[in-house]
Design an enzyme around this catalytic site. Structure first.
Site, PDB file in Angstrom:
ATOM      1  N   TYR A 281     -21.521  -7.354  18.036  1.00 58.40           N
ATOM      2  CA  TYR A 281     -21.580  -8.802  18.300  1.00 58.40           C
ATOM      3  C   TYR A 281     -22.536  -9.033  19.471  1.00 58.40           C
ATOM      4  O   TYR A 281     -22.382  -8.429  20.533  1.00 58.40           O
ATOM      5  CB  TYR A 281     -20.200  -9.372  18.653  1.00 58.40           C
ATOM      6  CG  TYR A 281     -20.303 -10.828  19.038  1.00 58.40           C
ATOM      7  CD1 TYR A 281     -20.372 -11.820  18.053  1.00 58.40           C
ATOM      8  CD2 TYR A 281     -20.400 -11.210  20.370  1.00 58.40           C
ATOM      9  CE1 TYR A 281     -20.531 -13.147  18.403  1.00 58.40           C
ATOM     10  CE2 TYR A 281     -20.564 -12.544  20.722  1.00 58.40           C
ATOM     11  CZ  TYR A 281     -20.622 -13.500  19.739  1.00 58.40           C
ATOM     12  OH  TYR A 281     -20.798 -14.814  20.074  1.00 58.40           O
TER      13      TYR A 281
ATOM     14  N   ASP B 170     -26.506  -4.063  25.333  1.00 60.22           N
ATOM     15  CA  ASP B 170     -25.902  -5.371  25.591  1.00 60.22           C
ATOM     16  C   ASP B 170     -24.586  -5.127  26.337  1.00 60.22           C
ATOM     17  O   ASP B 170     -23.560  -4.816  25.727  1.00 60.22           O
ATOM     18  CB  ASP B 170     -25.677  -6.095  24.261  1.00 60.22           C
ATOM     19  CG  ASP B 170     -25.015  -7.449  24.448  1.00 60.22           C
ATOM     20  OD1 ASP B 170     -24.631  -7.772  25.591  1.00 60.22           O
ATOM     21  OD2 ASP B 170     -24.873  -8.173  23.448  1.00 60.22           O
TER      22      ASP B 170
ATOM     23  N   TYR C   2     -15.421 -22.086  17.003  1.00 59.87           N
ATOM     24  CA  TYR C   2     -14.765 -21.279  15.967  1.00 59.87           C
ATOM     25  C   TYR C   2     -13.426 -21.878  15.558  1.00 59.87           C
ATOM     26  O   TYR C   2     -12.440 -21.154  15.432  1.00 59.87           O
ATOM     27  CB  TYR C   2     -14.536 -19.844  16.470  1.00 59.87           C
ATOM     28  CG  TYR C   2     -15.805 -19.060  16.606  1.00 59.87           C
ATOM     29  CD1 TYR C   2     -16.493 -18.644  15.463  1.00 59.87           C
ATOM     30  CD2 TYR C   2     -16.340 -18.745  17.846  1.00 59.87           C
ATOM     31  CE1 TYR C   2     -17.664 -17.928  15.566  1.00 59.87           C
ATOM     32  CE2 TYR C   2     -17.513 -18.023  17.951  1.00 59.87           C
ATOM     33  CZ  TYR C   2     -18.166 -17.614  16.813  1.00 59.87           C
ATOM     34  OH  TYR C   2     -19.317 -16.906  16.921  1.00 59.87           O
TER      35      TYR C   2
ATOM     36  N   LYS D 234     -21.249 -13.056  30.968  1.00 61.39           N
ATOM     37  CA  LYS D 234     -19.793 -13.148  31.113  1.00 61.39           C
ATOM     38  C   LYS D 234     -19.272 -13.027  32.562  1.00 61.39           C
ATOM     39  O   LYS D 234     -19.066 -14.022  33.207  1.00 61.39           O
ATOM     40  CB  LYS D 234     -19.127 -12.135  30.191  1.00 61.39           C
ATOM     41  CG  LYS D 234     -19.360 -12.486  28.710  1.00 61.39           C
ATOM     42  CD  LYS D 234     -18.125 -12.317  27.867  1.00 61.39           C
ATOM     43  CE  LYS D 234     -18.214 -13.094  26.576  1.00 61.39           C
ATOM     44  NZ  LYS D 234     -19.004 -12.453  25.512  1.00 61.39           N
TER      45      LYS D 234
HETATM   46  C1  LIG Z   1     -20.071 -12.880  24.596  1.00 59.79           C
HETATM   47  C2  LIG Z   1     -21.123 -11.950  24.237  1.00 59.79           C
HETATM   48  C3  LIG Z   1     -22.427 -12.387  23.956  1.00 59.79           C
HETATM   49  C4  LIG Z   1     -22.788 -13.853  23.927  1.00 59.79           C
HETATM   50  O1  LIG Z   1     -22.622 -14.459  25.151  1.00 59.79           O
HETATM   51  P1  LIG Z   1     -22.509 -16.077  25.215  1.00 59.79           P
HETATM   52  O2  LIG Z   1     -22.520 -16.371  26.667  1.00 59.79           O
HETATM   53  O3  LIG Z   1     -21.223 -16.421  24.550  1.00 59.79           O
HETATM   54  O4  LIG Z   1     -23.683 -16.621  24.496  1.00 59.79           O
HETATM   55  C5  LIG Z   1     -23.381 -11.442  23.665  1.00 59.79           C
HETATM   56  N1  LIG Z   1     -23.096 -10.133  23.647  1.00 59.79           N
HETATM   57  C6  LIG Z   1     -21.860  -9.662  23.917  1.00 59.79           C
HETATM   58  C7  LIG Z   1     -21.607  -8.194  23.909  1.00 59.79           C
HETATM   59  C8  LIG Z   1     -20.829 -10.561  24.193  1.00 59.79           C
HETATM   60  O5  LIG Z   1     -19.601 -10.090  24.426  1.00 59.79           O
END
Ligand SMILES: *Cc1c(COP(=O)(O)O)cnc(C)c1O
Length: 435
Positions: A154, A248, A27, A278
């Protein structure tokens, strides 16, 4: 400016000067962006820069290093694993760390979220969740492959996950034609919103596989919070219209919210599929997991080989990553991480409150160990970030948001450093721009 750039170059380590033209950053407008800061090492909540300066990491390396850097327990687990089995393919072979981790995650997640599919990044974990949901229906003879998702959401950077992100943030217009078309709506926040969404879902009858949502906090889309009501409404709608509900939890899962390990527990809502990444390895190695309920899993059990889940990343269930994740879960059990997250939340609330009402500050909000300052316009990211660096703190503002998601082990003194840097940087900016 030129002088400044030359000085930097003089003190920069050689690997940095010689590698700079070859690393394409995330980015980042490579033509105009401030060059990144070379980091030599890290320990606890601090990054040590190549020039000797120390910065408190106020965003835990993109929300991952919840136990701080180089926690001895995780380091030891990785070292032990390295000396026995760093990696082995999960196709046809099994290893202790992945099997132990899957059992532990199944035990921690509510209800019968018992079936863990490993991958290596958050985006891929969400891709797998989407594929699971679509194939769940295909295996039963229904072509239901679209998703209901939300503005401000996201879920990753790959093509399928971009399609379920906020349309602007997910760059839907930029990539028009290349992205799957999903049904993107506002989150339902009251009974009226729930009814309206129900009517909309009815219009897409027979084509939606499921609902994808970040529970309680939409992170990278703008750090926007919602109440458990929203998730309870989505569960009701999913049940009524036979949709799968995907949470998610890549940002909020694993203690960030303080009140419980997972947002679904805080909201009292049982999703059908959960994604984690994460903080899963405590920010040490790339690893992700997609966890499905028994009902989802059972729909793949069949005498037809084509009914198997059609996915398999090379590094899925990497043993070093799983060892780090198991060690990270040990720490959640043996150390008071959730209490620490709650204490951080209280500290953030107290310290950031002075910014409320300041000209240019639209909102100040805190949930768990997440502190957010929303400005009235796109933040001058480089300037705010530089002001924080001058005060010994690493933060990375985006859009109109300056936020902190510190490691959950951050003590009072370091937290105060983070919050004073935020308060001073924003106050300075406010004075200059809102006279
Ligand atoms: C960071 C994130 C993703 C993507 O994870 P990456 O390891 O960067 O591909 C997906 N969903 C959420 C809610 C996120 O915060």
């Amino acid at each position: 400016m030129a002088q400044c750039a030359r000085d930097r170059t003089m003190s920069d380590p050689q690997w940095y000067s010689t590698g700079r033209d070859h690393v394409w950053l995330p980015y980042t407008q490579m033509k105009t962006a401030r060059p990144p800061l070379p980091v030599a090492s890290a320990e606890g909540v601090k990054l040590r820069l190549a020039d000797g300066r120390e910065l408190v990491d106020g965003i835990s390396s993109w929300w991952a290093t919840v136990h701080g850097y180089r926690h001895p327990h995780i380091e030891e687990a990785i070292r032990r694993q390295l000396e026995t089995l760093p990696h082995v393919m999960l196709g046809g072979l099994a290893h202790e760390q992945a099997y132990t981790l899957a059992r532990r995650l199944a035990g921690m997640l509510p209800g019968d979220l018992d079936h863990v599919f490993f991958s290596d990044s958050g985006s891929v974990a969400v891709e797998v969740a989407m594929k699971m949901a679509a194939q769940f229906w295909l295996n039963q003879g229904h072509r239901r492959v679209k998703f209901l998702c939300f503005r401000g959401g996201y879920h990753g950077d790959t093509f399928a996950t971009m399609s379920v992100c906020d349309p602007d943030e997910g760059m839907h217009s930029l990539f028009r034609g290349a992205l799957l078309e999903q049904v993107v709506v506002d989150l339902p926040r009251d009974a009226e919103g729930e009814a309206a969404l129900g009517a909309l879902i009815e219009q897409h009858r027979g084509e939606l596989a499921g609902i994808v949502v970040e529970p309680l906090v939409q992170g990278a889309g703008g750090m926007v919070f919602h109440d458990p009501f929203t998730l309870q409404a989505l569960r009701r709608l999913a049940d009524e219209h036979e949709l799968l509900l995907i949470f998610d939890e890549i940002f909020v899962g694993l203690g960030r919210l303080g009140d419980a390990m997972f947002a679904c527990q805080i909201a009292g809502v049982q999703p059908d599929i959960v994604t984690l990444s994460k903080a899963l390895t405590g920010g040490n190695l790339p690893l992700a997991a997609t966890i499905a309920s028994g009902r989802i899993y059972d729909a793949f059990l069949s005498d037809d080989p084509m009914h198997a889940l059609m996915h398999g990343p090379t590094y899925m269930g990497n043993a070093l990553g799983c060892a780090a994740a198991n060690a990270s879960l040990d720490l959640f059990e043996s150390e008071p991480r959730l209490e620490q997250a709650q204490a951080i939340g209280r500290g953030l609330e107290q310290a950031l409150e002075v910014l409320r009402g300041l000209p240019g500050v639209r909102d100040v909000r805190v949930r768990g160990a997440i502190g957010v300052i929303q400005l009235d316009r796109t933040a001058p990211a480089d300037r705010l970030s530089a002001a924080c660096i001058d005060r010994g703190v690493w933060l990375r503002p985006f859009r109109d948001i300056l936020y902190t998601t510190p490691p959950l082990v951050t003590g009072e003194e370091d937290l105060a450093r983070i919050t004073s840097a935020m308060v001073e940087a924003v106050t300075e900016w406010s004075r200059e721009t809102h006279v």
